[in-house]
Design a protein around this motif. Structure first.
Motif, PDB file in Angstrom:
ATOM      1  N   LEU A 129     -33.548  29.719  71.102  1.00 18.39           N
ATOM      2  CA  LEU A 129     -32.732  28.763  70.375  1.00 18.39           C
ATOM      3  C   LEU A 129     -32.651  27.465  71.155  1.00 18.39           C
ATOM      4  O   LEU A 129     -32.479  27.480  72.376  1.00 18.39           O
ATOM      5  N   VAL A 130     -32.740  26.364  70.442  1.00 13.80           N
ATOM      6  CA  VAL A 130     -32.612  25.049  71.040  1.00 13.80           C
ATOM      7  C   VAL A 130     -31.557  24.273  70.283  1.00 13.80           C
ATOM      8  O   VAL A 130     -31.675  24.074  69.076  1.00 13.80           O
ATOM      9  N   GLU A 131     -30.528  23.825  70.998  1.00 12.15           N
ATOM     10  CA  GLU A 131     -29.493  22.990  70.414  1.00 12.15           C
ATOM     11  C   GLU A 131     -29.786  21.528  70.710  1.00 12.15           C
ATOM     12  O   GLU A 131     -30.368  21.194  71.741  1.00 12.15           O
ATOM     13  N   SER A 132     -29.336  20.680  69.816  1.00 13.37           N
ATOM     14  CA  SER A 132     -29.450  19.252  70.038  1.00 13.37           C
ATOM     15  C   SER A 132     -28.335  18.546  69.278  1.00 13.37           C
ATOM     16  O   SER A 132     -27.686  19.132  68.411  1.00 13.37           O
ATOM     17  N   GLY A 133     -28.132  17.296  69.599  1.00 16.43           N
ATOM     18  CA  GLY A 133     -27.167  16.476  68.889  1.00 16.43           C
ATOM     19  C   GLY A 133     -25.895  16.174  69.646  1.00 16.43           C
ATOM     20  O   GLY A 133     -25.064  15.392  69.168  1.00 16.43           O
ATOM     21  N   GLY A 134     -25.719  16.782  70.798  1.00 19.45           N
ATOM     22  CA  GLY A 134     -24.532  16.496  71.574  1.00 19.45           C
ATOM     23  C   GLY A 134     -24.562  15.099  72.153  1.00 19.45           C
ATOM     24  O   GLY A 134     -25.594  14.424  72.174  1.00 19.45           O
ATOM     25  N   GLY A 135     -23.416  14.668  72.615  1.00 22.65           N
ATOM     26  CA  GLY A 135     -23.310  13.345  73.196  1.00 22.65           C
ATOM     27  C   GLY A 135     -21.880  12.895  73.263  1.00 22.65           C
ATOM     28  O   GLY A 135     -20.938  13.687  73.128  1.00 22.65           O
ATOM     29  N   LEU A 136     -21.711  11.604  73.471  1.00 23.42           N
ATOM     30  CA  LEU A 136     -20.397  10.986  73.574  1.00 23.42           C
ATOM     31  C   LEU A 136     -19.996  10.410  72.227  1.00 23.42           C
ATOM     32  O   LEU A 136     -20.770   9.673  71.601  1.00 23.42           O
ATOM     33  N   SER A 182     -17.462  11.467  64.230  1.00 21.26           N
ATOM     34  CA  SER A 182     -18.205  12.619  63.731  1.00 21.26           C
ATOM     35  C   SER A 182     -19.489  12.800  64.515  1.00 21.26           C
ATOM     36  O   SER A 182     -20.032  11.859  65.091  1.00 21.26           O
ATOM     37  N   LEU A 183     -19.975  14.019  64.502  1.00 19.68           N
ATOM     38  CA  LEU A 183     -21.207  14.350  65.192  1.00 19.68           C
ATOM     39  C   LEU A 183     -21.812  15.569  64.518  1.00 19.68           C
ATOM     40  O   LEU A 183     -21.079  16.452  64.054  1.00 19.68           O
ATOM     41  N   ARG A 184     -23.125  15.619  64.470  1.00 12.73           N
ATOM     42  CA  ARG A 184     -23.812  16.768  63.905  1.00 12.73           C
ATOM     43  C   ARG A 184     -24.692  17.416  64.961  1.00 12.73           C
ATOM     44  O   ARG A 184     -25.545  16.758  65.559  1.00 12.73           O
ATOM     45  N   LEU A 185     -24.481  18.697  65.154  1.00 10.71           N
ATOM     46  CA  LEU A 185     -25.297  19.481  66.063  1.00 10.71           C
ATOM     47  C   LEU A 185     -26.348  20.254  65.284  1.00 10.71           C
ATOM     48  O   LEU A 185     -26.105  20.706  64.165  1.00 10.71           O
ATOM     49  N   SER A 186     -27.501  20.419  65.896  1.00 14.43           N
ATOM     50  CA  SER A 186     -28.593  21.156  65.285  1.00 14.43           C
ATOM     51  C   SER A 186     -28.959  22.349  66.143  1.00 14.43           C
ATOM     52  O   SER A 186     -28.861  22.306  67.370  1.00 14.43           O
TER      53      SER A 186
END
Length: 120
Positions: free
Chosen positions: A4-11, A17-21
């Motif tokens: 599994l690979v997560e992405s989309g995090g940040g400040l 709003s933020l969307r994680l994948s």
């Protein structure tokens, strides 16, 4: 082997709003559930959201009404849409998947995590 690979995090600013994948790869026959967990400094890991293969969802009490988990258009992908973010949402977010390998042995796999920081 499943990864599994997560992405989309940040400040992001409070109220934003933020969307994680989350993308699963490997010798996957099917995925039964995909879930997001998070762990903040000094706190235990907690369930954020979970979605089943049939589309049923469940959310942690702290994020109900603000977060939405969904399946992606690509096979074996998912998203976590986060809104009305507060500093209490700051954490490392981990994707989790349970399912079956080709050959029908079951698996549970965790991603490496993506950091979400909610701050001015």
């Amino acid at each position: 082997q499943v990864q599994l690979v997560e992405s989309g995090g940040g400040l992001v600013q409070p109220g934003g709003s933020l969307r994680l994948s989350c993308a699963a790869s490997g010798s996957i026959f099917s995925i039964s559930t995909m879930a997001w967990y998070r762990q903040a400094p000094g706190k235990e890991r907690e369930l954020v959201a979970i979605i089943s293969a049939t589309g049923g969802t469940n959310y942690g009490d702290s994020v109900k009404g603000r977060f939405a988990i969904s399946k992606g258009n690509a096979e074996n992908t998912g998203y976590l849409q986060m809104s009305s973010l507060t500093p209490d949402d700051t954490a490392i977010y981990y994707c989790n998947a349970k399912g079956y390998y080709k050959g029908l042995k079951n698996f549970e796999v965790w991603g490496q995590g993506t950091l979400v920081t909610v701050s001015l």
